[in-house]
Write an enzyme that holds these catalytic residues in place. Structure first.
Site, mmCIF file in Angstrom:
data_model
loop_
_atom_site.group_PDB
_atom_site.id
_atom_site.type_symbol
_atom_site.label_atom_id
_atom_site.label_comp_id
_atom_site.label_asym_id
_atom_site.label_seq_id
_atom_site.Cartn_x
_atom_site.Cartn_y
_atom_site.Cartn_z
ATOM 1 N N SER A 72 0.632 -1.123 -0.034
ATOM 2 C CA SER A 72 -0.175 0.038 0.018
ATOM 3 C C SER A 72 1.208 1.646 -0.165
ATOM 4 C CB SER A 72 -0.867 0.331 1.356
ATOM 5 O OG SER A 72 -2.466 0.974 0.806
ATOM 6 N N LYS A 125 -5.560 2.962 -2.131
ATOM 7 C CA LYS A 125 -4.477 2.205 -1.455
ATOM 8 C C LYS A 125 -5.570 2.280 0.001
ATOM 9 C CE LYS A 125 -0.629 1.330 -3.779
ATOM 10 N NZ LYS A 125 -0.583 0.164 -4.151
#
Length: 294
Positions: free
Chosen positions: A159, A177
Protein backbone atom coordinates in the site's frame (compact mmCIF):
# COMPACT_ATOMS: atom_id res chain seq x y z
CA UNK A 1 29.78 21.46 17.24
CA UNK A 2 26.09 20.72 16.77
CA UNK A 3 24.94 17.19 17.62
CA UNK A 4 24.01 14.89 14.75
CA UNK A 5 21.18 12.38 14.59
CA UNK A 6 21.89 8.68 14.87
CA UNK A 7 21.44 6.86 11.57
CA UNK A 8 19.94 3.39 11.76
CA UNK A 9 21.85 0.85 9.63
CA UNK A 10 20.48 -0.82 6.50
CA UNK A 11 20.42 -4.53 7.31
CA UNK A 12 20.34 -7.51 4.98
CA UNK A 13 17.69 -10.07 5.92
CA UNK A 14 20.22 -12.94 5.75
CA UNK A 15 22.03 -11.47 8.75
CA UNK A 16 18.88 -11.85 10.86
CA UNK A 17 16.74 -14.69 9.48
CA UNK A 18 17.61 -18.33 8.72
CA UNK A 19 18.69 -18.86 5.12
CA UNK A 20 16.37 -21.86 4.66
CA UNK A 21 13.39 -20.18 6.35
CA UNK A 22 11.11 -20.67 3.34
CA UNK A 23 12.59 -23.85 1.89
CA UNK A 24 9.97 -25.68 -0.18
CA UNK A 25 7.65 -22.65 -0.24
CA UNK A 26 6.41 -20.73 -3.28
CA UNK A 27 5.79 -17.00 -3.67
CA UNK A 28 3.44 -15.42 -6.23
CA UNK A 29 4.19 -11.70 -6.70
CA UNK A 30 2.45 -9.16 -8.92
CA UNK A 31 4.64 -6.21 -9.85
CA UNK A 32 7.73 -8.32 -9.15
CA UNK A 33 9.61 -7.27 -12.26
CA UNK A 34 11.14 -4.17 -10.69
CA UNK A 35 11.43 -1.88 -7.69
CA UNK A 36 10.15 -2.68 -4.24
CA UNK A 37 8.38 -5.89 -5.26
CA UNK A 38 11.49 -7.20 -6.94
CA UNK A 39 13.38 -6.58 -3.69
CA UNK A 40 10.68 -8.35 -1.69
CA UNK A 41 10.83 -11.33 -4.05
CA UNK A 42 14.61 -11.51 -3.91
CA UNK A 43 14.55 -11.57 -0.12
CA UNK A 44 12.05 -14.44 -0.09
CA UNK A 45 14.17 -16.35 -2.59
CA UNK A 46 17.34 -15.76 -0.58
CA UNK A 47 15.59 -17.59 2.23
CA UNK A 48 14.71 -20.64 0.15
CA UNK A 49 11.46 -19.84 -1.66
CA UNK A 50 10.83 -20.31 -5.35
CA UNK A 51 8.83 -17.55 -6.97
CA UNK A 52 6.61 -16.44 -9.82
CA UNK A 53 6.82 -12.78 -10.79
CA UNK A 54 3.89 -11.29 -12.69
CA UNK A 55 3.70 -8.20 -14.87
CA UNK A 56 2.75 -6.88 -18.28
CA UNK A 57 6.22 -6.63 -19.85
CA UNK A 58 7.49 -10.14 -20.51
CA UNK A 59 11.00 -9.05 -21.54
CA UNK A 60 11.52 -7.28 -18.22
CA UNK A 61 10.10 -10.25 -16.32
CA UNK A 62 12.36 -12.71 -18.12
CA UNK A 63 15.46 -10.65 -17.42
CA UNK A 64 14.51 -10.12 -13.78
CA UNK A 65 13.72 -13.82 -13.30
CA UNK A 66 17.11 -14.76 -14.74
CA UNK A 67 18.90 -12.30 -12.44
CA UNK A 68 16.97 -13.38 -9.34
CA UNK A 69 17.62 -17.06 -9.99
CA UNK A 70 21.33 -16.40 -10.50
CA UNK A 71 21.56 -14.30 -7.34
CA UNK A 72 19.69 -16.69 -5.06
CA UNK A 73 20.06 -20.20 -6.46
CA UNK A 74 16.26 -20.58 -6.46
CA UNK A 75 13.83 -20.85 -9.39
CA UNK A 76 11.94 -17.79 -10.60
CA UNK A 77 9.15 -18.12 -13.14
CA UNK A 78 8.21 -15.07 -15.25
CA UNK A 79 4.47 -14.94 -16.02
CA UNK A 80 2.97 -12.23 -18.19
CA UNK A 81 -0.40 -10.97 -16.97
CA UNK A 82 -2.39 -7.79 -16.45
CA UNK A 83 -3.91 -7.60 -12.97
CA UNK A 84 -6.91 -5.80 -14.49
CA UNK A 85 -7.71 -8.95 -16.48
CA UNK A 86 -8.78 -11.87 -14.25
CA UNK A 87 -8.31 -14.45 -17.01
CA UNK A 88 -4.63 -13.59 -17.48
CA UNK A 89 -4.03 -13.76 -13.73
CA UNK A 90 -5.69 -17.17 -13.54
CA UNK A 91 -3.39 -18.32 -16.33
CA UNK A 92 -0.34 -17.09 -14.41
CA UNK A 93 -1.56 -18.97 -11.33
CA UNK A 94 -2.08 -22.13 -13.41
CA UNK A 95 1.50 -21.88 -14.73
CA UNK A 96 2.76 -21.50 -11.15
CA UNK A 97 0.88 -24.60 -9.99
CA UNK A 98 2.10 -26.55 -13.01
CA UNK A 99 5.70 -25.49 -12.30
CA UNK A 100 5.86 -25.59 -8.50
CA UNK A 101 2.71 -27.42 -7.38
CA UNK A 102 1.66 -24.86 -4.76
CA UNK A 103 1.38 -21.23 -3.72
CA UNK A 104 2.19 -20.35 -0.11
CA UNK A 105 2.65 -16.59 -0.20
CA UNK A 106 1.19 -13.83 -2.34
CA UNK A 107 2.44 -10.26 -2.70
CA UNK A 108 -0.14 -7.96 -4.29
CA UNK A 109 2.18 -5.25 -5.52
CA UNK A 110 1.06 -4.05 -8.95
CA UNK A 111 0.46 -0.30 -8.84
CA UNK A 112 0.28 2.91 -10.81
CA UNK A 113 0.95 6.50 -9.80
CA UNK A 114 1.55 10.01 -11.10
CA UNK A 115 1.09 13.56 -9.83
CA UNK A 116 -2.23 15.28 -10.51
CA UNK A 117 -4.55 17.63 -8.61
CA UNK A 118 -8.21 16.62 -8.42
CA UNK A 119 -9.10 19.59 -10.62
CA UNK A 120 -6.79 18.29 -13.34
CA UNK A 121 -7.36 14.56 -12.86
CA UNK A 122 -9.53 12.96 -15.53
CA UNK A 123 -12.19 10.44 -14.66
CA UNK A 124 -10.40 7.85 -16.75
CA UNK A 125 -7.05 8.44 -15.02
CA UNK A 126 -8.69 8.09 -11.60
CA UNK A 127 -10.43 4.89 -12.68
CA UNK A 128 -7.25 3.42 -14.15
CA UNK A 129 -5.34 3.68 -10.87
CA UNK A 130 -8.22 2.08 -8.98
CA UNK A 131 -8.37 -0.69 -11.57
CA UNK A 132 -4.66 -1.46 -11.19
CA UNK A 133 -4.30 -1.07 -7.43
CA UNK A 134 -7.67 -1.97 -5.91
CA UNK A 135 -9.26 -4.18 -8.55
CA UNK A 136 -5.85 -5.68 -9.31
CA UNK A 137 -5.49 -6.67 -5.66
CA UNK A 138 -9.00 -8.14 -5.62
CA UNK A 139 -8.38 -10.06 -8.84
CA UNK A 140 -5.10 -11.44 -7.47
CA UNK A 141 -6.82 -12.60 -4.29
CA UNK A 142 -9.58 -14.30 -6.28
CA UNK A 143 -7.08 -16.07 -8.55
CA UNK A 144 -4.91 -17.40 -5.71
CA UNK A 145 -7.11 -17.90 -2.65
CA UNK A 146 -7.86 -21.61 -3.07
CA UNK A 147 -4.14 -22.39 -3.25
CA UNK A 148 -3.22 -20.15 -0.31
CA UNK A 149 -5.98 -21.81 1.72
CA UNK A 150 -4.57 -25.22 0.87
CA UNK A 151 -1.08 -24.24 2.04
CA UNK A 152 -2.27 -22.24 5.08
CA UNK A 153 -0.33 -19.34 3.63
CA UNK A 154 -0.37 -15.56 3.77
CA UNK A 155 -0.82 -12.36 1.79
CA UNK A 156 1.08 -9.09 1.85
CA UNK A 157 -0.47 -6.14 0.04
CA UNK A 158 1.79 -3.22 -0.87
CA UNK A 159 0.00 0.00 0.00
CA UNK A 160 1.26 3.51 0.85
CA UNK A 161 0.99 6.18 3.53
CA UNK A 162 -0.50 8.93 1.32
CA UNK A 163 -4.07 8.31 2.51
CA UNK A 164 -3.14 8.25 6.20
CA UNK A 165 -3.27 12.03 6.00
CA UNK A 166 -4.29 14.22 3.06
CA UNK A 167 -1.59 14.34 0.39
CA UNK A 168 -2.08 16.84 -2.47
CA UNK A 169 -1.94 15.46 -6.03
CA UNK A 170 -2.51 11.91 -4.74
CA UNK A 171 -6.31 11.58 -4.63
CA UNK A 172 -6.33 8.64 -7.06
CA UNK A 173 -3.65 6.69 -5.22
CA UNK A 174 -5.06 7.57 -1.80
CA UNK A 175 -8.48 6.21 -2.75
CA UNK A 176 -6.98 3.11 -4.35
CA UNK A 177 -4.69 2.25 -1.45
CA UNK A 178 -7.41 2.86 1.13
CA UNK A 179 -9.36 0.20 -0.76
CA UNK A 180 -6.37 -2.14 -0.64
CA UNK A 181 -6.10 -1.70 3.14
CA UNK A 182 -9.80 -2.45 3.53
CA UNK A 183 -9.61 -5.57 1.34
CA UNK A 184 -6.73 -6.90 3.42
CA UNK A 185 -8.65 -6.41 6.66
CA UNK A 186 -11.71 -8.26 5.34
CA UNK A 187 -9.53 -11.02 3.91
CA UNK A 188 -7.86 -11.48 7.30
CA UNK A 189 -11.21 -11.91 9.03
CA UNK A 190 -12.84 -14.12 6.40
CA UNK A 191 -9.87 -16.35 5.72
CA UNK A 192 -8.33 -16.52 9.20
CA UNK A 193 -10.43 -19.57 10.13
CA UNK A 194 -9.09 -21.25 6.98
CA UNK A 195 -5.50 -20.68 8.14
CA UNK A 196 -4.75 -17.66 5.94
CA UNK A 197 -3.19 -14.40 7.17
CA UNK A 198 -3.32 -11.04 5.40
CA UNK A 199 -1.33 -7.89 6.16
CA UNK A 200 -0.36 -4.64 4.48
CA UNK A 201 3.07 -3.07 4.16
CA UNK A 202 2.84 0.69 3.60
CA UNK A 203 6.23 1.94 2.41
CA UNK A 204 7.27 5.49 3.04
CA UNK A 205 9.76 7.24 0.74
CA UNK A 206 12.11 4.50 -0.50
CA UNK A 207 15.34 5.57 -2.18
CA UNK A 208 16.25 4.26 -5.63
CA UNK A 209 12.74 3.29 -6.72
CA UNK A 210 10.70 4.28 -9.75
CA UNK A 211 8.08 5.76 -7.45
CA UNK A 212 10.54 8.11 -5.80
CA UNK A 213 12.00 9.04 -9.17
CA UNK A 214 8.54 10.01 -10.41
CA UNK A 215 7.17 11.70 -7.31
CA UNK A 216 10.08 13.25 -5.43
CA UNK A 217 10.80 16.90 -6.20
CA UNK A 218 13.97 17.39 -8.21
CA UNK A 219 16.67 19.81 -7.22
CA UNK A 220 15.62 19.74 -3.57
CA UNK A 221 16.90 17.83 -0.57
CA UNK A 222 13.98 15.46 0.12
CA UNK A 223 15.21 14.80 3.65
CA UNK A 224 14.94 18.52 4.32
CA UNK A 225 11.45 18.63 2.85
CA UNK A 226 10.36 15.84 5.15
CA UNK A 227 12.00 17.50 8.11
CA UNK A 228 14.34 14.54 8.31
CA UNK A 229 13.54 11.03 9.48
CA UNK A 230 13.41 9.86 13.10
CA UNK A 231 15.70 6.96 12.14
CA UNK A 232 18.16 9.33 10.46
CA UNK A 233 17.84 8.25 6.84
CA UNK A 234 15.51 7.65 3.92
CA UNK A 235 14.15 4.17 3.33
CA UNK A 236 15.88 1.40 1.40
CA UNK A 237 14.31 -1.50 -0.49
CA UNK A 238 15.94 -3.84 2.03
CA UNK A 239 13.79 -2.26 4.75
CA UNK A 240 10.66 -3.41 2.92
CA UNK A 241 12.24 -6.78 2.19
CA UNK A 242 13.00 -7.36 5.86
CA UNK A 243 9.41 -6.56 6.84
CA UNK A 244 8.25 -9.00 4.16
CA UNK A 245 10.38 -11.86 5.47
CA UNK A 246 9.14 -11.24 9.00
CA UNK A 247 5.43 -11.02 8.11
CA UNK A 248 5.57 -14.20 6.02
CA UNK A 249 7.50 -16.09 8.70
CA UNK A 250 5.97 -18.08 11.52
CA UNK A 251 7.27 -15.42 13.90
CA UNK A 252 4.31 -13.32 12.68
CA UNK A 253 1.74 -16.12 13.05
CA UNK A 254 -0.32 -13.96 15.46
CA UNK A 255 -0.26 -10.90 13.21
CA UNK A 256 -3.06 -10.47 10.67
CA UNK A 257 -5.32 -7.70 9.42
CA UNK A 258 -2.67 -5.08 10.17
CA UNK A 259 -1.16 -2.18 8.24
CA UNK A 260 2.56 -1.82 8.86
CA UNK A 261 4.05 1.52 7.78
CA UNK A 262 7.73 1.01 6.94
CA UNK A 263 8.72 4.64 6.71
CA UNK A 264 11.36 5.41 9.33
CA UNK A 265 8.76 7.28 11.36
CA UNK A 266 8.35 9.97 8.68
CA UNK A 267 4.54 9.67 8.73
CA UNK A 268 4.48 11.19 12.20
CA UNK A 269 6.20 14.33 10.97
CA UNK A 270 3.38 14.91 8.46
CA UNK A 271 5.39 16.99 6.01
CA UNK A 272 4.37 17.42 2.36
CA UNK A 273 6.69 16.59 -0.51
CA UNK A 274 6.53 20.15 -1.81
CA UNK A 275 5.91 23.58 -0.23
CA UNK A 276 2.36 23.91 1.03
CA UNK A 277 0.04 25.73 0.29
CA UNK A 278 2.05 27.06 -2.67
CA UNK A 279 1.83 23.65 -4.35
CA UNK A 280 -1.97 23.88 -4.59
CA UNK A 281 -2.38 27.65 -5.04
CA UNK A 282 0.26 28.10 -7.74
CA UNK A 283 1.38 24.69 -9.06
CA UNK A 284 3.01 26.22 -12.16
CA UNK A 285 5.55 27.97 -9.97
CA UNK A 286 6.77 24.53 -8.85
CA UNK A 287 6.90 22.95 -12.29
CA UNK A 288 10.70 22.91 -12.15
CA UNK A 289 10.47 20.59 -9.15
CA UNK A 290 8.16 18.03 -10.72
CA UNK A 291 9.54 15.13 -12.72
CA UNK A 292 6.24 13.49 -13.58
CA UNK A 293 3.67 15.16 -15.80
CA UNK A 294 0.57 16.43 -14.05
Amino acid sequence: MAPTAYVQPIVDSTSVFKEDLFKGKVLFCTGGGSGICRGMTEAMMRHGANATIVGRKIERLQQTAKELSAATGQECLPAQADVRQPASLKEAVAKTIEKFGRIDFVICGAAGNFLAPISGLSENAFKTVLEIDTMGTYNTIKATIQHVRASKGAYIHVSATFHHNGTPYQAHVSAAKAGVDALSAVLAVEEGPHGVRSNVIAPGPIDGTEGMDRLAPKGIDTAQLHGGYPVGRQGDIKDIANATVFLFSNAASYITGQVLPVDGGSEHLRHQFMPYPQMVLDPKSLSHMIKARM
